[in-house]
Design a protein around this motif. Structure first.
Motif, mmCIF file in Angstrom:
data_model
loop_
_atom_site.group_PDB
_atom_site.id
_atom_site.type_symbol
_atom_site.label_atom_id
_atom_site.label_comp_id
_atom_site.label_asym_id
_atom_site.label_seq_id
_atom_site.Cartn_x
_atom_site.Cartn_y
_atom_site.Cartn_z
ATOM 1 N N CYS A 99 6.422 5.045 3.262
ATOM 2 C CA CYS A 99 7.223 6.142 4.411
ATOM 3 C C CYS A 99 8.741 5.858 3.713
ATOM 4 O O CYS A 99 9.768 6.958 3.995
ATOM 5 N N CYS A 111 0.705 -1.318 4.908
ATOM 6 C CA CYS A 111 2.041 -0.277 5.124
ATOM 7 C C CYS A 111 2.079 1.167 4.479
ATOM 8 O O CYS A 111 0.324 2.008 4.310
ATOM 9 N N ILE A 112 2.494 1.911 4.896
ATOM 10 C CA ILE A 112 2.476 3.497 4.934
ATOM 11 C C ILE A 112 3.013 4.520 4.317
ATOM 12 O O ILE A 112 3.050 5.706 3.877
ATOM 13 N N CYS A 157 12.025 1.435 5.016
ATOM 14 C CA CYS A 157 12.929 0.288 4.549
ATOM 15 C C CYS A 157 13.439 0.098 3.059
ATOM 16 O O CYS A 157 14.874 -0.693 3.142
ATOM 17 N N CYS A 160 10.408 -1.043 9.975
ATOM 18 C CA CYS A 160 9.512 -0.038 9.241
ATOM 19 C C CYS A 160 8.805 -0.954 10.791
ATOM 20 O O CYS A 160 8.965 -1.356 11.496
HETATM 21 S S1 SF4 Z 1 7.245 1.904 2.832
HETATM 22 FE FE1 SF4 Z 1 8.422 0.146 3.940
HETATM 23 S S2 SF4 Z 1 8.749 1.191 5.924
HETATM 24 FE FE2 SF4 Z 1 7.538 2.312 5.569
HETATM 25 S S3 SF4 Z 1 5.444 0.914 5.985
HETATM 26 FE FE3 SF4 Z 1 5.714 0.267 4.044
HETATM 27 S S4 SF4 Z 1 7.036 -1.375 3.993
HETATM 28 FE FE4 SF4 Z 1 7.008 -0.547 5.905
#
Ligand code: SF4
Ligand code: SF4
Lengths: 281, 256
Positions: free
Chosen positions: A258, A255-256, A261, A238
């Motif tokens: 993406c 959290c973005i 994870c 992450c």
């Molecule tokens: S999507 Fe998963 S890897 Fe991406 S920022 Fe959120 S928790 Fe972290």
């Protein structure tokens, strides 16, 4: 290829996200160059000639106060910023801050520099800041947000443009860019060698706004405890250092979206870290 | 319902570009300002366009539309070719006057428009105008306070500004005979040559050929350090700068 529900060849990252990031980076870069060309009597015919301010959804956020009280936009901000702000909000309420993870060129550039940082520092990369300090610093971006809204509301001008590294990135060749913006951009890029997305984590006021949607977004990142091997791969991967491996549903304000994870990327077990709505089947 | 990266990518594209397309159709995709200056909200001028809202992105044509000042007048004021003046963006002035000691830019256009139209303007900040603009304003109805402000905030035209921010050098016989001045250069020279302004020092007047005795005679007081500005000295001694200026200008003109 899957054997007994486990993938043998799994992609290491969400490649399509990189494609989308490249696309938006190039699009904004070309429009920024085109804007300068048009001002000097040239220009690329089929491309938008808008200024960067007109294409920034955060411009919509900072102008809300003036729009509601006086009915006009802050200087340099136009209706298009409002439209983009609404679109980015809709996406965020549904999927979390995908604008940050997939679209924002400032986030993209930091990730590019971080690739080098990962090569240099390997496992130490993105783990330099002590946990306690890091956790506290993550709230700094809300202070920045309050400050930006306050100075914009009281001055009626886009003072933040002078400090905005994103504006500096796409205007460093023009006289419009302020030294402060360039310095902040330089510091951000340098820090990106050690930390993933330092600007996003600690300072970005727009990330702060969108981050709030993590608390109530429709599609969530969820971990299926029954199949989870507890190897912690998701947390290590992450970019925002969120401990995915210890929660059932990610509600972290950073959290973005993406998807790095998820089982589509780093999680080695299929359908274990998923992006879905409602309960996990 | 699980969502994976590819559909998410498609949704992002659809939402952004679809949203932009829809807002374009609805007429709300505006990436430029409507170029309509905000109006005064209160007082005698309520409802009239406010020059303070002129933006750098406005062209002289936009200013003309908002304030009814012909772009040819603006062109003359700021030393722009009158052909195509309507499409000249106000922010271009900053670059044109880059060599000027004092900033000439969007603020200058705001000031010019306000004084030209007799509209209120905040005179507590220092905003400068080129001489041509100041000359055009002389015939307008200025209040004494505005006249004094204008006097103290006038800078040389761009042609002169590149040579020297304060005074035009007197052309040498050689350069004068060689040079074929364009009409606008000639006009600006006539306007800027040996003119006593708010920034003129005693040294400059001496350089223009007026002796110290004459200067002292005109002022009725001893001449201070030659590097003192005439205006500052008058203020200090309680003398009327306007009267002294006119009298000294007569002496300067005699030397031509
Ligand atoms: S999507 Fe998963 S890897 Fe991406 S920022 Fe959120 S928790 Fe972290
Ligand atoms: S946090 Fe800010 S800079 Fe980072 S991706 Fe989001 S909007 Fe861009």
């Amino acid at each position: 290829m899957k054997i007994f529900g486990k993938r043998l060849f799994r992609p290491r990252s969400i490649w399509i996200r990189r494609v989308v990031q490249w696309f938006f980076f190039l699009l904004i870069a070309l429009i920024a160059v085109n804007h300068t060309l048009v001002e000097n009597g040239g220009g690329i015919a089929f491309l938008s000639t808008a200024s960067l301010h007109a294409l920034c959804p955060f411009g919509g956020v900072v102008t809300i106060y003036q729009y509601l009280t006086v009915g006009t936009f802050v200087q340099k901000i136009h209706e298009s910023s409002f439209v983009l702000m609404i679109l980015a909000f809709v996406l965020s309420i549904l999927f979390g801050p995908v604008f940050c993870g997939w679209v924002c060129p400032m986030g993209t550039v930091q990730e590019w520099v971080s690739m080098l940082g990962k090569k240099i520092f390997r496992r130490k990369f993105n783990h330099f800041v002590p946990e306690k300090l890091d956790k506290a610093l993550r709230y700094l971006r809300y202070l920045v947000l309050v400050w930006v809204i306050y100075v914009t509301a009281t001055s009626g001008t886009l003072i933040f443009a002078e400090y905005d590294p994103y504006f500096a990135l796409f205007n460093f060749w023009t006289s419009e860019v302020a030294v402060a913006g360039l310095v902040i951009l330089g510091v951000t890029l340098l820090l990106s060698l050690f930390v993933e997305r330092p600007w996003c984590k600690y300072a970005c006021p727009y990330g702060a706004v969108l981050g709030v949607t993590n608390l109530f977004r429709v599609f969530q990142i969820r971990r299926v405890e029954s199949t989870c091997k507890n190897d912690g791969a998701c947390s290590i991967m992450c970019p925002m250092n969120i401990p995915v491996d210890v929660v059932k549903t990610v509600r972290d304000h950073q959290c973005i979206s993406c998807l790095e994870c998820t089982s589509e990327a780093i999680c080695p077990v299929a359908k274990t870290v998923v992006f879905n709505v409602g309960g996990v089947k | 319902m699980n969502l994976t990266s590819k559909p998410l990518a498609a949704i992002i594209f659809i939402v952004f570009f679809g949203g932009i397309a829809i807002s374009t159709v609805m007429g709300s995709w505006q990436t430029e300002s409507s170029k309509e200056a905000a109006t005064y909200t209160e007082g005698e001028f309520a409802g009239q366009s406010n020059p303070a809202d002129i933006r750098g992105s406005y062209t002289f044509g936009d200013v003309e539309k908002n304030f009814d000042i012909p772009s040819s007048v603006l062109a003359q004021a700021f030393g722009i070719e009158s052909d195509g003046a309507a499409t000249f963006a106000v922010k271009g002035l900053e670059e044109m006057y880059a060599a000027s000691e004092f900033e000439i830019g969007t603020g200058s256009v705001r000031l010019f428009v306000a004084l030209y139209k007799g509209l209120p303007f905040d005179l507590s900040v220092d905003t400068y105008l080129p001489e041509d603009a100041a000359a055009l304003l002389k015939d307008r109805n200025l209040t004494p306070e505005q006249s004094v402000y204008l006097e103290a905030h006038t800078v040389p035209n761009p042609a002169a500004a590149t040579d020297s921010p304060v005074v035009d050098p007197v052309p040498t016989a050689e350069s004068a005979s060689e040079a074929v001045p364009t009409q606008s250069a000639a006009t600006s020279e006539a306007l800027t040559e040996n003119l006593i302004k708010g920034k003129t020092t005693f040294q400059e007047i001496l350089d223009w050929g007026v002796s110290q005795e004459i200067i002292e005679q005109v002022m009725g007081a001893p001449m201070p350090n030659p590097l003192t500005k005439v205006k500052d000295y008058c203020t200090e001694k309680g003398l009327d700068f306007e009267t002294i200026k006119v009298a000294l200008q007569v002496e300067v003109d005699k030397m031509k």
